[in-house]
Design an enzyme around this catalytic site. Structure first.
Site, PDB file in Angstrom:
ATOM      1  N   ASP A 136       0.423  -1.872  -1.869  1.00  0.00           N
ATOM      2  CA  ASP A 136      -0.010  -0.644  -2.539  1.00  0.00           C
ATOM      3  C   ASP A 136       1.152  -0.031  -3.321  1.00  0.00           C
ATOM      4  O   ASP A 136       1.970  -0.770  -3.869  1.00  0.00           O
ATOM      5  CB  ASP A 136      -0.558   0.325  -1.478  1.00  0.00           C
ATOM      6  CG  ASP A 136      -1.668   1.226  -1.998  1.00  0.00           C
ATOM      7  OD1 ASP A 136      -1.423   1.971  -2.964  1.00  0.00           O
ATOM      8  OD2 ASP A 136      -2.782   1.189  -1.442  1.00  0.00           O
ATOM      9  N   HIS A 209      -0.780   7.214  -3.207  1.00  0.00           N
ATOM     10  CA  HIS A 209      -1.894   6.336  -2.849  1.00  0.00           C
ATOM     11  C   HIS A 209      -1.561   5.445  -1.651  1.00  0.00           C
ATOM     12  O   HIS A 209      -2.356   5.314  -0.711  1.00  0.00           O
ATOM     13  CB  HIS A 209      -2.248   5.493  -4.078  1.00  0.00           C
ATOM     14  CG  HIS A 209      -3.503   4.697  -3.974  1.00  0.00           C
ATOM     15  ND1 HIS A 209      -3.530   3.419  -3.438  1.00  0.00           N
ATOM     16  CD2 HIS A 209      -4.778   4.961  -4.348  1.00  0.00           C
ATOM     17  CE1 HIS A 209      -4.768   2.944  -3.492  1.00  0.00           C
ATOM     18  NE2 HIS A 209      -5.550   3.852  -4.045  1.00  0.00           N
ATOM     19  N   SER A 547     -10.671   2.687  -2.391  1.00  0.00           N
ATOM     20  CA  SER A 547      -9.304   2.575  -1.869  1.00  0.00           C
ATOM     21  C   SER A 547      -9.195   3.162  -0.479  1.00  0.00           C
ATOM     22  O   SER A 547      -8.378   2.715   0.328  1.00  0.00           O
ATOM     23  CB  SER A 547      -8.325   3.331  -2.781  1.00  0.00           C
ATOM     24  OG  SER A 547      -7.929   2.555  -3.865  1.00  0.00           O
TER      25      SER A 547
END
Length: 773
Positions: A136, A209, A547
Site C-alpha cells: 500500500d 491509505h 480498499s
C-alpha cells in the site's frame, strides 16, 4: 521465446505511446535454469543481458525478482525491448502499468466479540503467529493501533527487515509491526526523482491509505477512538494480535507494476502468511498483469492474497483483480451511519450524510443557497462541479453552494467552495451515482445527498429564483452517529460489479465485506480530508472504498489460517464464500445502495462474509497450482503465456480432455451460453469437496435453479467416513434460448446447497444468456 500473442501485445501496448522510443519500464521474465556459470549473481547476468542489446550505455536495471517471479525490470526503449525478447533465455517482456489505491464498528457487525469464550478470535488466538503483508502507501508506526503490548516474540519463521529512511528509523518496528520496506525504482523511472518535501523516501505513510488498511486488517484494541466524536468506541482490526509488515509501493503519481511485483517478491521471501492489496487498475490478460503474476507466485507458496474489487460501481463489468487465485472483495455497508439533513426555505428536509467536525452553521439561521453551474457567465459545467478556480466569489460568498459530484474529489470541492467564500456545501450525486452516499471529513460544513435529493433541491432553487417569493435558502443540520441501522448490509454504490471481464466463467467479486464509512488509524501529519491545506490532526479517520473491505478479509484469512494451519488459500476462500450470507438484518435479500433494488450475484458474489460460520464450513472446495494451470489451458492461453504466470512448463493435453474453464474447482458455478440460433443448451461442472467437518457425516443437496433452467446434481447425497476425505459430484445445467436483442445478455442466478444438519455449504449457480451481434 515470446509467443506471437505476447509479442503483438508488447507492440500494441508500447506503440500506444506517442513516442515509441521514449524509454519506459518493462518487466522481463527469464528462464529459471539459464544463468551462465560465469556470473556469480543473477543481477550481474541481467546487467550483461541489457549490455548486449545496447552496447555502450546499458539500460537502467530497476528491480530483480527471485521468489514469485524470475527476472528483472528495466527502463527500455521499444527497440531495446524488442531486441531483448529475441534472446533465447527471455520468456516475456511485459510493459509496466500504473495502478491506484481503491479508496470500528465492523468487528461487532461481523460477530467478532472479544467476550466470546469460543469462536474465531479465541480459536485463532487473535491471529498472534500470523503475518499480514500490506502492499500500500506505507504506514505510520507510532499509531496506538500498532502497539506491541503483551505480544510474544516475533515468529521465528520471519526473515523480513525494517528498512529505515526519511522520518522512519529502522527501530520503528516492534513486535506488532515486524517489517517495513519501500519500493520506488519504478515510480522514479517514470517520474524522475521524487519530491521529498511532499513524500517520504521510506516506509512512512504520507497519504494515510496504508495506515488505514493495515489497522483494519490487524489493528490492536484502542479506546477511546473516534473521528471528531463520530463513531466513538473501541477501534480494533480483524486479527488484533496478527503481526504486520508494510510494503510501500504507492506514491503521489500512483503504484507502479515493477514496484508492486518487487513487493510481492519480498513479502513472500520474508515469510508473510497473507497479502492484502487494496490497489488495482485496468483488467488485462493474466500474463500481462503484474498483480496476477505476483499473486500466483504468492499463492503457489501458500500465501493467501486478497485484493480490492475496485470502486467502479455501480456499472457492470467494472470489477478488477479478477484472477481466480486471488480473493476479490467488494464493499458493503455496516449498521452505522452519520446522518445529516438539508433544511430548505420551503420547509422540506432532505436527508444525507456527513462527518463534518468543525464549527457548524449558526443554529436556526437560514443561508442563501446557490447552484454555481446555473448562474449566468463563466463555465457552467466547471462551476457546477466546483472545480478549482471555477467559482465566482461574488456569486457564492456567504452562501451554501450546491456542487455536482464528479471529476475532482469530494473533499476538494469543499475546499474550492471555502476558498471562494462559501459558508457550506451540498454535494449532490449524479444519475450514475444513484442514492449511494459516502460521508467525508469536509473542511467546511457540508453534506452529501443522493441523486433524487439533489434534484429536489435544484427544483426548489429554480422555482424560488423564478417567483417573486423570497430567494432560495437552506441550512445543514448534523445528526452525529446512528447505530443499528436497517437495512444492513447493503451493497455499496461504488463497489465494482461483475461479470468478470477477463474470465466470465469465474464469478467476481468473490464476497463483500464492510467498506463504507470505516473508522481506522490515520497518520497525524495528514489532514482527515487528505487535502494538503487541511492541517487538522486526528488519530482515526473514516474512509470508504473496496480498499477498506479488502483488509477485513485479509484479517479474517489470518484468523482462519491460525485456526486451521493446514488449509490452503483456496480452502480459506472457499470457507468464506460457502458460508457467506445474502440477506440483510431485516431478513430480506440485500439491496443495492445505488438503486434501492434487490442486488445480484454480480454485485456481491457469494455474499457477505460471515467469519464465525467460516471457521467451521463443513466442506471446502480446494484448488492446487496444477488446477489453476488446467484452468489457464482451458482459457486458451498458450504454453508460453501459462509459463509467464506460473513459472512452470504446462501440459494442456490432459486439461483439454477434462473439460472447460468453468470446471476449475471453484466454490461458485458460472456458465455463459452463446445462443447462436441454438434453442437447447447444456453444460456440466465437476466439483470435488473435502470434508473438514465431522468424521461420519452425510450431506444432502438442495437445488435452487436459476429461472428458466434445469439443474441436476449427481449424486444427491455425499457420505463421508472421515475428515479429509474427498468426494466428487457432477452438476448439469440445461436451458432454452430466450428472446434477446443482438449483443444483449440476460443473467439468472440460483444455488446448490449441501447440508448435513449442522453445516450449510452454499454455492451460487449463475447462468448468462448472450445473443451475439
Amino acid at each position: 521465446m515470446l509467443s506471437l500473442l505476447s509479442f503483438l501485445s508488447l507492440l500494441a501496448i508500447a506503440s500506444s505511446s506517442s513516442t515509441n522510443e521514449q524509454p519506459r519500464t518493462f518487466i522481463v521474465q527469464v528462464q529459471r535454469d539459464s544463468k551462465p556459470f560465469v556470473f556469480p549473481t543473477h543481477q550481474q547476468w541481467y546487467t550483461s543481458s541489457l549490455s548486449s542489446i545496447s552496447p555502450g550505455t546499458a539500460p537502467l536495471l530497476l528491480h530483480t525478482y527471485e521468489t514469485v517471479f524470475h527476472g528483472f525490470s528495466a527502463k527500455l526503449s521499444l527497440s531495446e525491448a524488442l531486441k531483448l525478447q529475441t534472446l533465447p533465455h527471455i520468456i516475456a517482456v511485459i510493459p509496466e502499468r500504473v495502478r491506484h489505491v481503491h479508496t470500528t464498528r465492523s468487528p461487532q457487525f461481523l460477530g467478532l466479540k472479544t467476550t466470546d469464550r469460543a469462536g474465531l478470535l479465541k480459536e485463532s488466538d487473535f491471529g498472534s503467529d500470523l503475518v499480514i503483508g500490506v502492499i500500500d502507501t506505507g504506514i505510520c508506526p507510532e499509531r496506538q493501533s500498532f502497539n506491541d503490548r503483551d505480544l510474544g516474540p516475533v515468529p521465528s519463521k520471519w526473515k523480513g527487515v525494517c528498512v529505515g529512511g526519511k522520518d522512519f528509523a529502522s527501530s520503528s518496528c516492534n513486535r506488532k509491526l515486524i517489517g517495513a520496506r519501500f519500493f520506488c525504482n519504478g515510480y522514479e523511472a517514470a517520474n524522475g526523482k521524487m519530491n521529498e518535501t511532499t513524500e517520504y523516501r521510506s516506509p512512512r505513510d504520507s497519504d494515510g491509505h496504508g495506515t488505514h488498511t493495515a489497522s483494519i486488517a490487524a489493528g490492536r484494541y484502542v479506546f477511546p477512538a473516534s473521528t471528531f466524536g463520530y463513531a466513538r468506541g473501541v477501534a480494533a482490526g480483524m486479527a488484533p494480535k496478527a503481526r504486520l509488515a508494510a510494503y510501500k509501493v504507492c506514491w503521489n503519481a500512483g503504484c507502479y507494476d515493477s514496484d508492486i511485483l518487487a513487493a510481492f517478491d519480498a513479502a513472500v521471501s520474508d515469510g508473510v502468511d497473507v497479502i492484502s492489496l487494496s490497489v488495482g487498475g485496468v483488467v488485462v490478460p493474466y500474463y500481462l498483469d503484474a498483480i496476477a503474476i505476483g499473486s500466483f507466485g504468492a499463492v503457489d507458496r501458500g500465501v493467501f492474497v486478497s485484493a480490492s474489487a475496485g470502486n467502479g460501481g455501480p456499472g457492470g463489468l467494472t470489477v478488477t483483480n479478477v484472477a481466480p487465485w486471488v480473493t476479490t472483495v467488494g464493499a458493503g455497508t455496516i449498521d452505522r451511519d452519520f446522518p445529516a439533513d438539508v433544511k430548505l426555505g420551503n420547509g422540506k428536509v432532505i436527508s444525507g450524510v456527513s462527518i463534518y467536525g468543525g464549527p457548524g452553521l449558526a443554529p436556526g439561521k437560514m443561508y442563501p443557497v446557490v447552484h454555481a453551474g446555473s448562474s449566468e457567465g463563466g463555465d457552467g459545467y466547471s462551476s457546477s462541479l466546483c472545480l478549482e478556480g471555477s467559482l465566482d466569489p461574488k456569486l457564492v460568498g456567504g452562501k451554501i453552494v450546491l456542487c455536482d459530484r464528479g471529476i475532482n474529489s469530494r473533499a476538494v470541492k469543499g475546499e474550492v467552495v471555502k476558498k471562494a467564500g462559501g459558508v457550506g456545501m451540498i454535494l449532490a450525486n449524479g444519475v450514475f451515482d444513484g442514492e449511494g452516499l459516502v460521508a467525508d471529513c469536509h473542511v467546511l460544513p457540508a453534506i452529501a445527498v443522493g441523486a433524487s435529493g439533489g434534484d429536489e433541491i435544484r427544483r426548489y432553487m429554480s422555482a424560488a429564483s423564478k417567483s417573486k417569493s423570497p430567494p432560495p435558502t437552506a441550512t445543514i443540520i448534523f445528526r452525529g452517529t446512528r447505530v443499528n441501522v436497517r437495512p444492513a448490509p447493503v451493497v455499496a454504490s461504488f463497489s465494482a460489479r461483475g461479470p468478470n471481464p477477463q474470465s466470465p466463467e469465474i464469478l467476481k467479486p468473490d464476497v463483500i465485506a464492510p467498506g463504507l464509512n470505516i473508522l481506522a488509524a490515520w497518520p497525524d501529519k495528514v489532514g482527515p480530508s487528505g487535502i494538503p491545506s487541511d492541517q487538522r490532526k486526528i488519530e482515526f479517520n473514516i474512509l470508504s472504498g473496496t480498499s477498506m473491505a479488502c483488509p477485513h478479509v485479509s484479517g479474517l484469512a489470518a484468523l482462519l489460517k491460525a485456526a486451521h494451519p493446514e488449509w490452503s488459500s483456496a480452502a480459506i476462500r472457499s470457507a468464506l464464500m460457502t458460508t457467506a450470507y445474502t440477506v440483510d438484518n431485516r431478513g430480506e435479500q440485500m439491496i443495492d445502495e445505488s438503486t434501492g433494488n434487490v442486488s445480484t450475484v454480480f454485485d456481491f458474489g457469494a455474499g457477505h462474509v460471515h467469519p464465525q460460520e467460516a471457521m467451521n464450513p463443513g466442506l471446502i472446495y480446494d484448488i492446487s497450482s496444477l488446477d489453476y494451470m488446467d484452468f489457464l489451458c482451458n482459457s486458451n492461453y498458450t504454453l508460453t503465456n501459462i509459463q509467464v504466470i506460473t513459472r512452470r512448463n504446462a501440459d494442456c493435453s490432459g486439461a483439454k480432455r477434462a473439460g472447460h474453464a468453468g470446471n476449475l474447482n471453484y466454490p461458485s458455478l458460472t456458465v455463459v451460453f452463446q445462443q447462436y440460433g441454438k434453442n437447447h443448451m447444456s453444460t456440466h461442472f465437476i466439483r470435488t469437496v473435502t470434508n473438514v467437518g465431522d468424521a461420519n457425516s452425510v450431506y444432502k443437496v438442495t437445488i435452487r435453479p436459476p429461472g428458466g433452467t434445469l439443474v441436476t446434481v449427481q449424486p444427491e447425497k455425499l457420505v463421508f467416513r472421515r475428515v479429509g476425505q474427498k468426494l466428487n459430484f457432477l452438476v448439469r445445467v440445461e436451458t432454452t434460448a430466450v428472446k434477446l436483442a443482438p449483443g444483449a445478455s440476460s443473467m439468472k442466478s440460483g444455488s446448490i446447497i449441501w447440508a448435513d444438519g449442522k453445516h450449510t455449504v452454499a454455492s451460487p449457480v449463475v447462468v448468462t444468456m448472450q445473443q451475439p451481434l
